[in-house]
Design a protein around this motif. Sequence first.
Motif, short mmCIF file in Angstrom:
data_model
loop_
_atom_site.label_atom_id
_atom_site.label_comp_id
_atom_site.label_asym_id
_atom_site.label_seq_id
_atom_site.Cartn_x
_atom_site.Cartn_y
_atom_site.Cartn_z
N ARG A 132 41.56 43.00 30.30
CA ARG A 132 41.65 43.29 31.74
C ARG A 132 41.84 44.78 31.99
N ASP A 133 42.61 45.44 31.14
CA ASP A 133 42.95 46.84 31.33
C ASP A 133 42.05 47.80 30.55
N ASP A 134 41.04 47.29 29.88
CA ASP A 134 40.14 48.12 29.07
C ASP A 134 39.56 49.26 29.91
N PRO A 135 39.65 50.49 29.42
CA PRO A 135 39.14 51.64 30.20
C PRO A 135 37.66 51.54 30.53
N GLN A 136 36.86 51.02 29.61
CA GLN A 136 35.43 50.88 29.90
C GLN A 136 35.22 49.85 31.02
N ARG A 137 35.97 48.75 30.99
CA ARG A 137 35.88 47.74 32.04
C ARG A 137 36.33 48.32 33.38
N GLN A 138 37.36 49.13 33.35
CA GLN A 138 37.90 49.74 34.57
C GLN A 138 36.85 50.58 35.30
N GLN A 139 35.93 51.16 34.55
CA GLN A 139 34.87 51.98 35.16
C GLN A 139 34.00 51.20 36.14
N TYR A 140 33.95 49.89 35.98
CA TYR A 140 33.05 49.06 36.77
C TYR A 140 33.75 48.27 37.86
N LEU A 141 35.04 48.50 38.06
CA LEU A 141 35.78 47.72 39.05
C LEU A 141 35.29 47.94 40.48
N ALA A 142 34.70 49.09 40.75
CA ALA A 142 34.14 49.32 42.09
C ALA A 142 33.02 48.30 42.38
N LEU A 143 32.24 47.96 41.36
CA LEU A 143 31.20 46.94 41.54
C LEU A 143 31.83 45.57 41.82
N LYS A 144 32.92 45.27 41.13
CA LYS A 144 33.64 44.03 41.37
C LYS A 144 34.16 43.99 42.80
N ASP A 145 34.81 45.07 43.22
CA ASP A 145 35.37 45.13 44.57
C ASP A 145 34.28 45.02 45.64
N GLN A 146 33.13 45.61 45.37
CA GLN A 146 32.02 45.57 46.33
C GLN A 146 31.42 44.17 46.45
N SER A 147 31.41 43.43 45.35
CA SER A 147 30.65 42.19 45.34
C SER A 147 31.48 40.90 45.45
N ILE A 148 32.73 40.95 45.09
CA ILE A 148 33.52 39.72 45.05
C ILE A 148 34.44 39.62 46.26
N GLU A 149 34.30 38.51 46.96
CA GLU A 149 35.15 38.25 48.12
C GLU A 149 36.56 37.85 47.69
N ARG A 150 36.62 36.95 46.69
CA ARG A 150 37.92 36.52 46.16
C ARG A 150 37.70 35.80 44.84
N VAL A 151 38.79 35.75 44.06
CA VAL A 151 38.79 35.09 42.76
C VAL A 151 40.04 34.23 42.66
N LEU A 152 39.88 33.06 42.13
CA LEU A 152 41.02 32.22 41.78
C LEU A 152 41.06 32.19 40.26
N LEU A 153 42.16 32.68 39.67
CA LEU A 153 42.33 32.74 38.23
C LEU A 153 43.40 31.74 37.82
N ILE A 154 43.05 30.87 36.90
CA ILE A 154 43.97 29.82 36.44
C ILE A 154 44.18 30.00 34.94
N GLU A 155 45.43 30.13 34.52
CA GLU A 155 45.76 30.25 33.11
C GLU A 155 46.24 28.90 32.59
N GLY A 156 45.77 28.51 31.40
CA GLY A 156 46.19 27.23 30.86
C GLY A 156 46.08 27.18 29.35
N VAL A 157 46.48 26.07 28.81
CA VAL A 157 46.40 25.81 27.37
C VAL A 157 45.72 24.46 27.15
N ALA A 158 45.17 24.28 25.96
CA ALA A 158 44.56 22.99 25.62
C ALA A 158 45.68 21.98 25.38
N LEU A 159 45.49 20.78 25.84
CA LEU A 159 46.48 19.71 25.63
C LEU A 159 46.03 18.76 24.55
#
Length: 100
Positions: free
Chosen positions: A73-100
């Motif tokens: 998530r914090d990778d500097p190369q990934r961070q370079q492209y966050l403006a594209l994410k902000d421009q294109s994504i209205e919202r994100v639902l992120l769910i963290e889980g484990v296999a049962l």
Amino acid sequence: MLYYTQILFVKPGQETVFHTFEDHVLPLLGQYGGELLYRVRPPQSAVIATTLGYAYELHLVTFPTKADFEAYRDDPQRQQYLALKDQSIERVLLIEGVAL
């Protein structure tokens, strides 16, 4: 092993910008032990019921640890492209889980 499900809602007309963002950031997953297990674009006709609206894309990603996910998530190369994410994504639902 941790699993992350993302439900992504893309702004109308911004699909190409979103694809460009994904083309740059998804290849970085492997550097952090991440793996894209599913990437689905469900048609609205496939949705039986929703109170969220219609997602553009669904992702299921796995990482060995939360620290690995946070490093991606914090990778500097990934961070370079966050403006594209902000421009294109209205919202994100992120769910963290484990296999049962």
